[in-house]
Design a protein around this motif. Structure first.
Motif, short mmCIF file in Angstrom:
data_model
loop_
_atom_site.label_atom_id
_atom_site.label_comp_id
_atom_site.label_asym_id
_atom_site.label_seq_id
_atom_site.Cartn_x
_atom_site.Cartn_y
_atom_site.Cartn_z
N PHE A 28 9.98 -39.67 81.33
CA PHE A 28 10.78 -39.77 80.12
C PHE A 28 11.16 -38.39 79.60
CE2 PHE A 28 11.07 -40.18 75.43
CZ PHE A 28 12.17 -41.03 75.37
N ASP A 29 12.44 -38.19 79.29
CA ASP A 29 12.94 -36.91 78.80
C ASP A 29 12.81 -36.89 77.27
OD1 ASP A 29 14.29 -34.60 78.16
OD2 ASP A 29 15.95 -34.95 79.55
N ALA A 30 11.63 -36.51 76.81
CA ALA A 30 11.33 -36.53 75.38
C ALA A 30 12.21 -35.55 74.61
CB ALA A 30 9.86 -36.21 75.15
N GLU A 31 12.53 -34.42 75.23
CA GLU A 31 13.34 -33.41 74.53
C GLU A 31 14.76 -33.93 74.30
OE1 GLU A 31 11.42 -32.87 77.20
OE2 GLU A 31 9.81 -31.78 76.15
N ARG A 32 15.35 -34.54 75.31
CA ARG A 32 16.70 -35.07 75.15
C ARG A 32 16.71 -36.22 74.14
NH1 ARG A 32 20.37 -38.46 79.34
NH2 ARG A 32 22.39 -38.15 78.31
N PHE A 33 15.72 -37.09 74.25
CA PHE A 33 15.61 -38.19 73.30
C PHE A 33 15.57 -37.67 71.87
CE2 PHE A 33 12.75 -40.59 70.54
CZ PHE A 33 13.33 -41.85 70.54
N SER A 34 14.73 -36.68 71.62
CA SER A 34 14.59 -36.16 70.26
C SER A 34 15.87 -35.49 69.79
CB SER A 34 13.42 -35.17 70.21
OG SER A 34 12.21 -35.81 70.54
N ALA A 35 16.53 -34.76 70.69
CA ALA A 35 17.77 -34.08 70.31
C ALA A 35 18.84 -35.08 69.87
CB ALA A 35 18.27 -33.23 71.47
N ILE A 36 18.96 -36.19 70.59
CA ILE A 36 19.96 -37.20 70.24
C ILE A 36 19.58 -37.92 68.95
CG2 ILE A 36 21.07 -39.36 70.97
CD1 ILE A 36 20.69 -38.37 73.88
N ALA A 37 18.32 -38.31 68.85
CA ALA A 37 17.87 -39.07 67.68
C ALA A 37 17.97 -38.26 66.40
CB ALA A 37 16.44 -39.55 67.89
N LEU A 38 17.78 -36.93 66.50
CA LEU A 38 17.77 -36.08 65.31
C LEU A 38 19.13 -35.46 65.00
CD1 LEU A 38 14.36 -34.25 65.90
CD2 LEU A 38 14.83 -36.04 64.22
N ASP A 39 20.09 -35.64 65.88
CA ASP A 39 21.40 -35.02 65.68
C ASP A 39 22.05 -35.53 64.39
OD1 ASP A 39 23.74 -33.59 66.13
OD2 ASP A 39 24.62 -35.18 67.35
N GLY A 40 22.20 -34.64 63.43
CA GLY A 40 22.83 -34.99 62.17
C GLY A 40 22.04 -35.95 61.30
N GLN A 41 20.74 -36.09 61.57
CA GLN A 41 19.96 -37.11 60.87
C GLN A 41 19.94 -36.91 59.36
OE1 GLN A 41 15.46 -37.55 60.87
NE2 GLN A 41 15.97 -39.16 62.36
N ASP A 42 19.92 -35.67 58.91
CA ASP A 42 19.84 -35.41 57.46
C ASP A 42 20.98 -36.06 56.70
OD1 ASP A 42 17.54 -33.99 57.76
OD2 ASP A 42 18.47 -32.00 57.61
N GLY A 43 22.14 -36.18 57.31
CA GLY A 43 23.28 -36.75 56.62
C GLY A 43 23.46 -38.24 56.83
N LEU A 44 22.51 -38.89 57.49
CA LEU A 44 22.64 -40.32 57.81
C LEU A 44 21.78 -41.18 56.90
CD1 LEU A 44 22.44 -40.16 61.72
CD2 LEU A 44 24.50 -40.19 60.29
N GLU A 45 22.30 -42.36 56.56
CA GLU A 45 21.51 -43.35 55.85
C GLU A 45 20.63 -44.10 56.84
OE1 GLU A 45 21.33 -43.47 52.59
OE2 GLU A 45 22.78 -41.79 52.58
N PHE A 46 19.80 -45.00 56.32
CA PHE A 46 18.77 -45.61 57.16
C PHE A 46 19.34 -46.32 58.39
CE2 PHE A 46 16.38 -49.29 58.53
CZ PHE A 46 15.17 -48.70 58.86
N LYS A 47 20.34 -47.18 58.18
CA LYS A 47 20.83 -47.97 59.30
C LYS A 47 21.45 -47.08 60.36
CE LYS A 47 23.01 -52.47 60.00
NZ LYS A 47 23.76 -53.58 59.35
N ALA A 48 22.15 -46.04 59.93
CA ALA A 48 22.75 -45.11 60.90
C ALA A 48 21.66 -44.35 61.64
CB ALA A 48 23.68 -44.14 60.18
#
Length: 380
Positions: A28-48
């Motif tokens: 499992f590519d944990a680094e890629r997973f985290s990068a995608i999941a966290l991309d722009g997260q601060d500006g997203l609401e819960f469902k996004a």
């Protein structure tokens, strides 16, 4: 409130999920997973945020869906425990043994996206997810697209050993589940779910029974007579738990003064008596509260069973008014008895209702019929 809600999926949630997926599958590519999941997260609401986590799973789990489900299932925490009433405990926080809690909203979204062409395997995966969080949203596309496959499975699941799975049967098939895909075929005709609700309404778990009540309340919005008939039929021989379920299921119809439902509860007779309503203060700012003081005096020769609610006619932005009914009291009034009823009504804004200044009329309703009125002025 909204800020706190969106933070239920946060960098710690992502890191925890990545760690356990890596534990389940060394590739499992944990680094890629985290990068995608966290991309722009601060500006997203819960469902996004949940959908972004699903994007990350789609990009990093094996392309073979069966194998991908196996990895996800191996990474899961143990099922949520239930208390003595059958209510889940431990939903909050990050379970140390594996993935659980709010991250699984995103995992369910991934199953709904990736598994539509392999529904049998997808539904097995959702059965596992729902025992750690819920799969009520993720199962809905399968119900909409493959009802002939899903409903026989849901029927079998009404007897599942897990209360989480039994609840999914009812909650996942609600016609108008908030935040969920509307199941328009069931809005038009709820018949396919009625045998499921019949099988679950006496469930030992309050968690399951509450879902059944909410499901019936959904049906009542489009088919009130069916729910009135359901209450009339199933009140016969009902114990306290089923009585509570039926009352919760028909709460909207009782508030609306739906005559067949009131009759099913023995509330079809109007109030025989006098009623007054006072409100204090008569002027209040948004964020404050008013106190409602009602007085009922019976003129009947026999006792009366009364459901006393009140409707606040909220002023809208265009100056018109829209009534919202609030639950009040259920009382037994003896012949000739007078009863004082007192309730504080909050005027704080909530996410589902914005308050506008103006004169707000309040209507006291007994067994669904207005019997007295008063008003207050709301200031901004």
């Amino acid at each position: 409130m909204a800020e706190a809600f969106k933070l239920l999926i946060n960098p710690d949630t992502v890191a925890h999920t990545a760690r356990h997926l890596r534990r389940a599958w060394r590739g499992f590519d944990a680094e890629r997973f985290s990068a995608i999941a966290l991309d722009g997260q601060d500006g997203l609401e819960f469902k996004a945020r949940a959908h972004r986590l699903a994007d990350a799973l789609q990009a990093t789990l094996p392309t073979d869906f069966d194998r991908a489900c196996g990895v996800l299932e191996a990474a899961l925490a143990p099922p949520l425990a239930l208390d003595t009433d059958g209510e889940p405990v431990g939903l909050q926080g990050l379970p140390p043994q594996g993935v659980g809690g709010w991250a699984l909203w995103g995992a369910g979204e991934w199953v709904a996206r990736a598994g539509l062409d392999e529904p049998e395997r997808a539904l097995l995966c959702l059965r596992e997810l729902t025992q750690r969080f819920t799969a009520e949203f993720a199962i809905r596309p399968f119900i909409a697209q493959r009802p002939g496959l899903v409903f026989p499975l849901l029927s079998r699941w009404t007897g599942d050993a897990s209360a989480h799975v039994r609840r999914l049967v009812s909650e996942g098939s609600r016609p108008r589940l908030p935040w969920g895909l509307r199941l328009q075929a069931l809005v038009a005709d709820p018949a396919p779910t009625l045998p499921l609700l019949r099988a679950l309404q006496n469930d030992t778990s309050a968690y399951v029974r509450r879902s059944v009540a909410n499901h019936l309340n959904d049906i009542a919005k489009d088919h009130p007579e069916r729910v009135a008939d359901w209450v009339r039929e199933h009140r016969v021989g009902a114990d306290a738990a089923r009585e509570a379920l039926l009352r919760h299921a028909s709460r909207g119809l009782i508030k609306a003064g739906h005559a067949p439902t009131l009759a099913a509860w023995g509330l079809s007779h109007g109030f025989d008596g006098e009623a007054t309503l006072r409100i204090a203060p008569v002027a209040v700012a948004v964020g404050g509260q008013v106190r409602l003081q009602a007085r009922l005096r019976s003129l009947a020769r026999g006792p009366q069973t009364l459901v006393v609610d009140y409707a606040v006619h909220h002023v809208k932005a265009n100056g018109s008014a829209s009534p919202k009914v609030f639950k009040g009291w259920k009382i037994e009034l003896a012949p000739g008895e007078s009863r004082e009823l007192d309730k504080a009504h909050s005027l704080r804004e909530v996410t589902t209702r914005r308050l506008y200044p103006g004169r707000h009329r309040v209507e006291l309703r007994v067994n669904g019929v207005g019997v007295a009125e008063a008003a207050f002025d709301l200031r901004s």
